[in-house]
Structure formats: C-alpha cells, structure tokens
Design a protein around this motif. Structure first.
Motif, PDB file in Angstrom:
ATOM      1  N   MET A   1       0.834  -1.181   0.000  1.00  0.00           N
ATOM      2  CA  MET A   1       0.000   0.000   0.000  1.00  0.00           C
ATOM      3  C   MET A   1       0.868   1.229   0.000  1.00  0.00           C
ATOM      4  O   MET A   1       1.887   1.279   0.682  1.00  0.00           O
ATOM      5  N   ASP A   2       0.455   2.199  -0.796  1.00  0.00           N
ATOM      6  CA  ASP A   2       1.268   3.402  -0.960  1.00  0.00           C
ATOM      7  C   ASP A   2       1.040   4.359   0.207  1.00  0.00           C
ATOM      8  O   ASP A   2      -0.093   4.768   0.474  1.00  0.00           O
ATOM      9  N   THR A   3       2.075   4.688   0.920  1.00  0.00           N
ATOM     10  CA  THR A   3       1.879   5.628   2.031  1.00  0.00           C
ATOM     11  C   THR A   3       2.857   6.779   1.900  1.00  0.00           C
ATOM     12  O   THR A   3       4.072   6.593   2.024  1.00  0.00           O
ATOM     13  N   LYS A 217       3.072  -1.735   8.145  1.00  0.00           N
ATOM     14  CA  LYS A 217       4.386  -1.200   7.787  1.00  0.00           C
ATOM     15  C   LYS A 217       4.473   0.293   8.059  1.00  0.00           C
ATOM     16  O   LYS A 217       5.493   0.800   8.506  1.00  0.00           O
ATOM     17  N   SER A 218       3.389   1.012   7.791  1.00  0.00           N
ATOM     18  CA  SER A 218       3.508   2.471   7.887  1.00  0.00           C
ATOM     19  C   SER A 218       3.236   3.009   9.275  1.00  0.00           C
ATOM     20  O   SER A 218       3.635   4.121   9.591  1.00  0.00           O
ATOM     21  N   VAL A 219       2.574   2.271  10.122  1.00  0.00           N
ATOM     22  CA  VAL A 219       2.089   2.874  11.364  1.00  0.00           C
ATOM     23  C   VAL A 219       2.559   2.168  12.626  1.00  0.00           C
ATOM     24  O   VAL A 219       2.729   2.798  13.664  1.00  0.00           O
ATOM     25  N   PHE A 241       9.108  -7.942   8.684  1.00  0.00           N
ATOM     26  CA  PHE A 241       8.838  -8.326   7.296  1.00  0.00           C
ATOM     27  C   PHE A 241      10.095  -8.751   6.549  1.00  0.00           C
ATOM     28  O   PHE A 241      10.073  -9.629   5.700  1.00  0.00           O
ATOM     29  N   GLU A 242      11.275  -8.086   6.888  1.00  0.00           N
ATOM     30  CA  GLU A 242      12.503  -8.477   6.200  1.00  0.00           C
ATOM     31  C   GLU A 242      13.061  -9.770   6.745  1.00  0.00           C
ATOM     32  O   GLU A 242      13.599 -10.594   6.007  1.00  0.00           O
TER      33      GLU A 242
END
Lengths: 258, 390, 364
Positions: A1-3, A217-219, A241-242
């Motif tokens: 998702m683009d953030t 990922k973003s928050v 995630f990595e």
C-alpha cells in the motif's frame, strides 16, 4: 500500500506501560485458545497483531475489555487489575475503546445519538456537551454531514468511521480494533485506514488485529504474529517483514504477501 | 419512417383490453354464483318459514345466562343477551391477554436463561402446550373441575380465604369501602406525578448529565401513594370472605368453573406461542449490539433498556398483537364448555329463532371488527417504529 | 517443504478443574451466579413437590388393562379405558370387522409422509404417488369398488376423520391459496379486490363461525331436495379457511422474490402463466415451506373444532366413550391419551419444519 506519510515510529515511547498481560491462559471448554500470553503495551504504542484464523488474536484483544474471560494469569489495564470485580471492569471499559469487524452501530438511533449514548449514560455528560463532542469527532472522521442519518442509510465504510468516532467520544486511553476492514468492500477500506492513520498521528495507543500489512508497515511500532494461541514472534515492522525468525511466521508471510 | 407506437391493435391482443375482459368475466361468474346461492336461500327460508331481518333483536329472549356483567333476565331482549355475550367475551379476553403476556414473557425469557434447568423446563412447557389443540386443553381443565375437584363441603383450601371446588374458585376480596376510591385517586395522582418526574429527570440529565433513579422512585410512588392513603383512611381491613352456605359459597369473589377452565386453557395455550415470539425477538438483536454497548461501559440494565429492548420490541410487537387476536378468536370455543360468550349466546339465539344467517353474520361482524382494529393498530405501530434504512 | 519446527515449548496445561467435566457443567449451567443458584434451588423444590405424586398416580398406583369395575377401586390412573375403547376412539363408527381398511389407509398415509420427508425424493414420481395414494385411501374408506363393501361417510370417525379433514383439507386448500395469493398480487383491480376481501374476511373470523356456516347455512344455499353430507360441508369450511392463511403465506414468498426474476422471465418472452409456473412459484413456494408446515399443524389441531358441530372426530369419539356409564369419570386419562396422539403428530411435524428451515437457510 502506498503511504506518502509514514507515521514516525521512533522508539522513544514513554516507559509507562498502559496494558500488561502476564502469563495469560484461556480455554473454551477443553480447547486451549490462549496459551501463556505475555505482552506489555506502552503508552502511545501502536501494535498490529496478525496470524491465521483460529490463532486467538481476536480472543486476545476481547479479553482486554472483558468481552471474554481469562482463566489464568493477569491482565492490568491502566493500573487496574482485570478480575470479576464489576467496578474494575466498568472502569476499564470506559478507558478502552473497541471497534468491531461488523461495526455494531445501534440501528434504532441516529448517528449523533449513537455517539452520545456512552458519554451521557456512562460519563454522565450533559447532552449539549456530549453533542458538541460528537460533532467534533464526526468532523474528525470526515462524516459530519451525516449526523442526523441512521446507520441503515450509510455505507459500510461510513458506518465503520462512525463506529471509530463513537469509541473516541468516550476519550479512551487505548483503542482496540478487531479486523476493522475485513467486512468492507475494497473501495471503502482506504477511507477507514486513513482515519486510523490520522488517529495514530495524534498519539493514540492502538492494538489492531488486521491483515492489512501496508498499514502495519507504515504505522506500527511492533508487529506480532500469533499462531495456535501463542505469540510466536514480535518485532519492528522492518525486522518483522525483512527478517522473520520462525518458520511459521515465514510460512504465513509467504501466504499473505505475494 | 412508420410510427407504430400508437397503432391500434385488435382488442384481443391488447393487454389492457384483455385485462378488462378477464375481469368482466370473473365478475360475471362471481355474480352468477352469488345470484344462484341467494335465490336458493330465499326460497328455502320461505319454505321453512324462517323470518329474516334483525327484528328479532327486540324480541324477548326467554333464556337465562349464567354469568353477566350487566343486569339481564329471561325477559330481556335478544339484543341485550348478545350484548351480555359480547361483554363476557371482552371480559375473558382482556384478563386472558394480560395474564398471557406476563406468562409468555416469563417463559420466553426463561427459555433463554443460562440456567439449564429453567431453560429446559420452559422449552418443555412451550413445546407441549403448543402441540395440543386448545379445545382439548379446555375440555381437560373443565373435566378437572367436575371430575377431580371435591364438592364445596370438602373444598380445597390452599391459602386463607381461597376455596377451590367443583363449583368454581372463590377467594376473599376486600369489602367495599370509601377508602378504595381514595386509593384509586391516589394511584392516578401517582401516575401523573411519575410522568412529570420522568420529564423533569430527562431535562435535568440533558442539562447537567446527572442521572436520577427514575425507576425506583416511580415504583415507590405508585406503590406508596395508595398504601399511605389506605393507612390514612383508617386502614380498613374488612374482607368479604367466601362462606359455605348450603351447597355453595357466598361472599367474596366467585369464578365459575367455565370461566376458569376457559381462562386456563386460553392462557396456557397462547402463552406458549407468545414465549416463542418473545424469544425470537430477543434473539433477533445480534450479540454484537450487546458487545458494543458493553464496550462503551454501559451497565447491563442500561444495555437492556437503551439498546436491546428498543430493537427487540420492534420484532416482538407485531406477532404479539397477532397472538392477542388469536386468543380473542379462540375464546369463541367457550360455546363448547358452556361459558356464555358472544358465540354461545348467538348460538342459543339461532337455535331459538331459526335465523341462522343473521346470527352467524353477527358473529362474523363482531370478530371482523376486532381483527380490523388490531390490523390498523399494528400497521400504525409498524410505520411508526420502522428502522430507517436506505 | 520441511516440517514446521516447533521451536516454542508447548506445555500440556489443563484448564482449572472447576471449569470442566461434570462439576464444571453443573457450575456453569446451574449455579454460575447467585441468581441462578437461587432459581435452581427453588425449581428443584417445586419439581419435588409435583413430580413424585404425579408419577405415583400415573404409573405406580395405576391400572392398565382391567375391566371398568376394577378401576373404581384403584387410587391411581385408570389407563384401562384405553385398551377397552381404543378401536372406537380411533375408528369411530366404522364397521368393526372392516377396520383393517382405515388402518391400511392410515399406514399408507404415514408411509407417504415419511417418504416425503427426504428432500431428495421431491420429484415427479413422488407427486404421482401422492395422487394415487390419496385415491386409494379414499377408496379404502368409501368402498363400493373392487369388491370392497361400501361404507357410508357418516360412519367415518375418530382419528381417521381427523386425518381425513386435515390432509384433504390442506391438499385442496393449497392450490386455492396459491391462486388467491396470485390474485392478490394482480394488477387487475377487480380480481385484486375480490381476493383481498376474501382473504381478510376469512382471516378475521373465528373458524367456529365458518363451521356454523357449514353446518346450518350451507344447506340453505342448495336447491330443494339436494343435500350434501355434513362431513363434506365441514371439509369445505376447513378448505376455505385454510386457503386464506396459505394465501398470506404464499404472498410473503412472492414478495420475497427479487424483481430481477420477473424481469428475466419477461425478457425471455414468457407469458404470465409460464413465468409463474416455471420461474416464480417453484422458488417462492420452496421459501415458504416452513410456514406452510406450520399451517398444516394448525389445520391438524383445528379439526378438533368439529366436535362443536357434532362430527365424530378424535375428540368427539373420546367424549362419547367418556359418557358411557362404565367409563364415567376418567376424563383425565382419556384426554391425556388423545393429547399424546396430537402431540406426537404436531411435534414430529414442527420438528421436521425446523430441520427443513435450517437446511433451506444453509442453501442446500
């Protein structure tokens, strides 16, 4: 998702723990649904919990506001011990807001009435003040023009935003989200996630059970993976995630992110 | 380009004309059938020398009626007899409806109880009493009276002032006293006061947020006012107790076996259906509603009052009114055990005057009025209470 | 794929003892809070007061197959009234040595009903079996053909009459009800008004008024010299009554059909009758099977009302037995027996209806 605006997740969170779960177990009959949960949530921390269905993630957060009862271990919310003591439960519920997968708005009340119900009857707020608070939060979730409508007249995404506003009207210290976007059509998921991101930007402590990994990922400060009633692993989003540590986590991630 | 939109079509292909034609045929057939039946009827009535018209309502009835709410004798007219019957129907139906709603609600809630014993017993009651015809239940209770219960001399005496025997049920009632009038006034005043207090408490809550214990205070007023008035009026405790005089009880309030059997049968039967209606209504409110309300911190009592009941009642009220109508229609079975309801009296009238058509028509008209009234009220309620949706 | 490693130690911890097993069940279901505990104690108290005396009356002190004089001396229930009278209660006035015929008819009926339960059997052969079956049952009752002695309909009674009135009642009322429902939905004002007036009038009046009409007024509708026997008239009243209720139930099904179904049929060029027969009715009628079974149950119970117009159904034959001086005074036992018959019938039907509802809502 683009953030475009990733919320800052520096680890300089206050040291204060707002939720402490210590060796918590829960059984449904003979089924050991939560097995030795240990979790500390700090003020202003944002935690995302993911995992396969049946792993106990919903049950875990429902134990925090006593929608489910734990049989062993301790849960402490904002310094209050969660036991069968009714007074403690009510105090905790007033400090913890919950957003459900199926919104659960009250269909026989209009939007403003949905929002003022809690403040009037639990916090004993005068009606005018409660309505002002309600309008304030309705503005925040960008739905103020629907104030006099009824839940049946709104779309799913609109209803969920109202549900978030309803919890916020109680001025909670923690917000729990139980798969808030799972029941929404795809085009409405973004509007709800945007509201949740704005909430995060203002420093709300949040525990979110979701499959929306972009949001995590973003928050999130931490992402936890649960399986078969246990917290298998938890880490910052980058590390999680990595570099998943356990095979189960790797398997789950491979199924979810393709 | 030829415009075919308004071209005239032969009438047998035009749907509108076909519809009119079809309706004309239907009306003709119905009309012919009606004509046939009516002409036969007129002929037969003349042949058997049966009168027509409602003139018989003014004639003397020359039969007695066992129980009546208004004064009546064999010298009264048929019209008056029918009024007595109608009042009896209303009497037994009203009492029946009140008890049924209470019993049905209790049974429905008990069915949902977390207590296994209570829930199972309620389920057994509901299932058994729904599946046995109401007429059979009436006969059963009536038979209990004249076969099982003892004669007045050996009447059952379960509580002081209460006597149960094969002549009916008699129990003590307070003797008429002016204090009762004052108590009634006190109660009505209490009702008005409670209404005013509710309005004031709501305004106060809106303004300051403070909650007032309206329920407890209202209860105290509605019970306390009459009680205090009673005490102030000299606390009259004289009771009219049933006493065995000769072969029966006099004094107190007496209910005939017919009335009790009818009431018991109707109530136990209908309450089983009401219990299912109540249960379905409560279950129709999804668990998520309770959870959302509790997550806001609302107490169970408030969750019930503010969230569950408003939604449950919308689902309960329409079928509930339907059951109340059923009870009223089932009360017509009184004719089988001899309670003088409207159908009973009409039946006797038909037997004596031979005017069956007028008699049956009167019965149908009375119950049609009940039904249409109930439908109208239900439609009004449904419109008012409908949840607003897209 | 390698096996998923269990790197996390999983202890086998058992839930606390007071939460499982028999003790757990009792605690959770009977005593989980003070309120329920009180209820349990009070309920058990009342059960202890009522159940043992009842069991003593019904089973311990009772007599089961003795002549009527012995009953008078027994303190318990006199169940002997049943073995001595069951043939009259069930078959009414049907000639004694011909009672195998209604018995066979009833067995056929139950067999057909049992077979119809399974939805996989709902195909054309079943419909034909029913038609043939109903015809054979009628033949067995009436006689007159194939060497069977003719039995006048005035001799039909008891359970046989009850089943007859219910089954034929519903069978005939069903098509009439469907027609009425379609008529009510019609856009033609004359047809619609006729149907609405009929339905609302019949649903508004008590069944007993229609039975009175059948009993006293129908004969007036007929020309001089023509008579129709009372059972037929009562059957007609039951059919007219039930049809109105079926019409309402079917109307609910028709209204639940999405507009899209009508539009799809229209765009294929189907006319009204084809649309209804092939598309709408098959779906609508399936949806309303549970409420229809419920109407059948009511019809079964409502046949007991013919007692009031002096037809010898199951209830009246029982009452006739009770008026026999030898068996006077045992109403409780007789009525309990009849109640059990009705209960078994209605309970199995309502159970089936619930099961069916569950299956249909799951979408099988």
């Amino acid at each position: 998702m683009d953030t475009e605006s990733s919320v800052t997740t520096e680890q300089n969170l206050p040291d204060e723990a707002i939720i402490e779960i210590i060796d918590m177990h829960k059984w449904f009959g003979d089924f050991h649904v939560l097995q030795g949960i240990n979790l500390t949530v700090h003020k202003q921390e944002r935690i995302v919990i993911c995992g396969p269905s049946g792993s106990g993630k919903s049950t875990l957060i429902r134990c925090i506001n006593r929608l489910e009862e734990h049989q062993r271990g301790r849960i402490v919310v904002d310094g209050i011990e969660l036991t069968s003591n009714i007074k403690n439960i009510e105090k905790i519920r007033a400090e913890v807001g919950m957003v459900f997968q199926h919104f659960n708005l009250f269909p026989h009340l209009n939007i403003v009435e949905n929002l003022t119900l809690g403040p009037i009857w639990v916090r004993k707020t005068p009606k005018k003040e409660a309505e002002e608070t309600a309008m304030y939060y309705l503005e925040k979730v960008h739905i103020a023009e629907q104030a006099k409508k009824y839940p049946g007249q709104l779309s799913g995404g609109q209803q969920q935003r109202v549900a978030i506003a309803r919890s916020l009207c109680m001025n909670p210290k923690v917000m729990l989200f139980d798969e808030p976007t799972s029941a929404l059509d795809p085009e409405m998921i973004k509007e709800v996630l945007d509201v949740m991101i704005e909430l995060a930007q203002e420093g709300m402590t949040m525990i979110v059970v979701t499959h929306e990994m972009g949001f995590a990922k973003s928050v999130a400060h931490r992402v936890l993976f649960m399986d078969s009633g246990q917290i298998v692993e938890g880490n910052t989003p980058e590390e999680f995630f990595e570099n998943p540590q356990h095979d189960r986590t790797k398997l789950f991630l491979s199924q979810i992110l393709h | 380009m030829k415009n075919t939109a308004s071209e005239t079509v032969p009438f047998w292909l035009d749907p509108k004309k076909r519809a009119i034609f079809f309706q004309l045929i239907t009306l003709c057939m119905v009309g012919l059938l009606a004509y046939y039946l009516i002409s036969n009827t007129i002929h037969n009535l003349k042949r058997q020398n049966i009168a027509t018209g409602l003139g018989f309502l003014h004639k003397e009835s020359s039969f007695e009626i066992g129980e009546s709410l208004i004064s009546y004798s064999a010298a009264s007219s048929y019209g008056r007899a029918l009024i007595v019957g109608a009042l009896n129907t209303l009497y037994v139906s009203s009492i029946g409806i009140i008890i049924t709603v209470i019993l049905g609600t209790v049974a429905g809630v008990a069915r949902l109880s977390t207590n296994w014993l209570v829930s199972k017993l309620a389920a057994i009651y509901i299932e058994v009493f729904q599946d046995i015809p109401v007429l059979l239940q009436l006969f059963f209770w009536y038979a209990i009276f004249y076969e099982t219960l003892p004669s007045p001399r050996q009447a059952l005496h379960p509580l002081p002032g209460v006597f149960i025997c094969n002549r009916g049920v008699a129990f003590a009632v307070p003797k008429a006293d002016p204090a009762h009038g004052y108590m009634a006034i006190a109660f009505l005043t209490g009702c008005v006061l409670v209404y005013l207090i509710r309005r004031w408490a709501n305004k106060r809550r809106d303004k300051t947020g403070q909650l007032f214990p309206v329920f407890r205070v209202s209860l105290a007023i509605l019970v306390g006012f009459p009680l205090v008035t009673w005490w102030l009026a000299g606390a009259p405790t004289a009771m009219s107790t049933p006493k065995l005089v000769g072969f029966n009880f006099t004094g107190g309030k007496n209910f005939s076996p017919e009335f009790i059997a009818l009431l018991l049968g109707l109530v136990l039967y209908t309450a089983a259906f009401v219990a299912e209606v109540v249960r379905a209504g409560i279950q129709s409110v999804s668990k998520g509603q309770t959870e959302a309300a509790m997550s806001l911190g609302l107490r169970p009592g408030m969750v019930l009052n503010l969230v569950i009941l408003p939604q449950a009642l919308r689902v309960i009220i329409p079928p509930l009114t339907s059951q109340m109508l059923n009870l009223t229609k089932n009360s017509t079975l009184a004719v089988a055990i001899g309670y003088p309801d409207f159908v009973s009296v009409a039946n006797t009238t038909i037997n004596q005057t031979g005017q069956a058509i007028e008699g049956v028509a009167l019965i149908m008209v009375l119950y049609l009025i009940f039904s249409l009234l109930t439908s109208a009220i239900m439609n009004w309620y449904n419109k008012k209470a409908a949840l607003v949706e897209r | 794929m390698t096996d998923i490693e269990h790197t996390i130690k999983k202890e086998e911890i058992k839930p606390p003892v007071v939460h499982v097993g028999v003790i757990g069940w009792i605690r959770k279901n009977l005593f989980n809070n003070w309120y329920n505990s009180l209820l349990t104690v009070v309920t058990i108290f009342f059960l202890l007061k009522i159940v043992p005396p009842f069991i003593r009356w019904a089973f311990i002190d009772s007599v089961w197959n003795t002549p009527s004089q012995a009953c008078r001396h027994a303190t318990g229930a006199c169940w002997s009234i049943i073995p001595h009278n069951y043939r009259f209660i069930i078959f009414g006035f049907f000639p004694y040595n011909l009672q195998w015929r209604p018995l066979l008819a009833m067995i056929m009926l139950f067999a057909l009903l049992f077979f119809s339960q399974n939805r996989k059997h709902w195909k054309k052969p079943l419909a034909y079996s029913w038609i043939v079956g109903l015809f054979v049952m009628g033949l067995l009752l009436k006689g007159g053909l194939f060497g069977l002695k003719s039995v006048d309909s005035t001799q039909w009674g008891g359970l046989v009459l009850t089943l007859l009135l219910s089954v034929f009642g519903l069978t005939a009322a069903y098509p009439l009800g469907v027609v009425l429902a379609l008529g009510r939905q019609s856009k033609m004002p004359a047809v619609k008004t006729l149907c609405v007036v009929y339905i609302e009038m019949i649903r508004g009046v008590p069944l007993i008024s229609l039975l009175f009409m059948a009993s006293i007024i129908f004969p007036l509708f007929l020309p001089e010299g023509v008579t129709i026997n009372k059972i037929l008239r009562a059957q007609a009243a039951i059919i007219l009554f039930t049809a109105a209720y079926i019409a309402e139930v079917v109307r609910g099904g028709l209204q639940a059909m999405p507009r899209g179904q009508y539009e799809a049929a229209e765009s294929m060029g189907l006319n009204y009758y084809q649309t209804m027969r092939l598309i709408i009715l098959p779906q609508a009628l399936k949806i309303v099977i549970p409420p229809t079974v419920s109407i059948l149950i009511s019809a079964f119970k409502d046949t007991s009302l013919v007692v009031i117009i002096a037809l010898y159904d199951l209830l009246k034959t029982t009452q006739t037995v009770l008026s026999d001086p030898r068996w006077l005074g045992y109403s409780r036992e007789a009525y309990i027996f009849v109640a059990i018959i009705y209960f078994l019938g209605c309970f199995s039907m309502s159970n089936y209806s619930r099961k069916l509802e569950k299956e249909l809502s799951r979408g099988d």
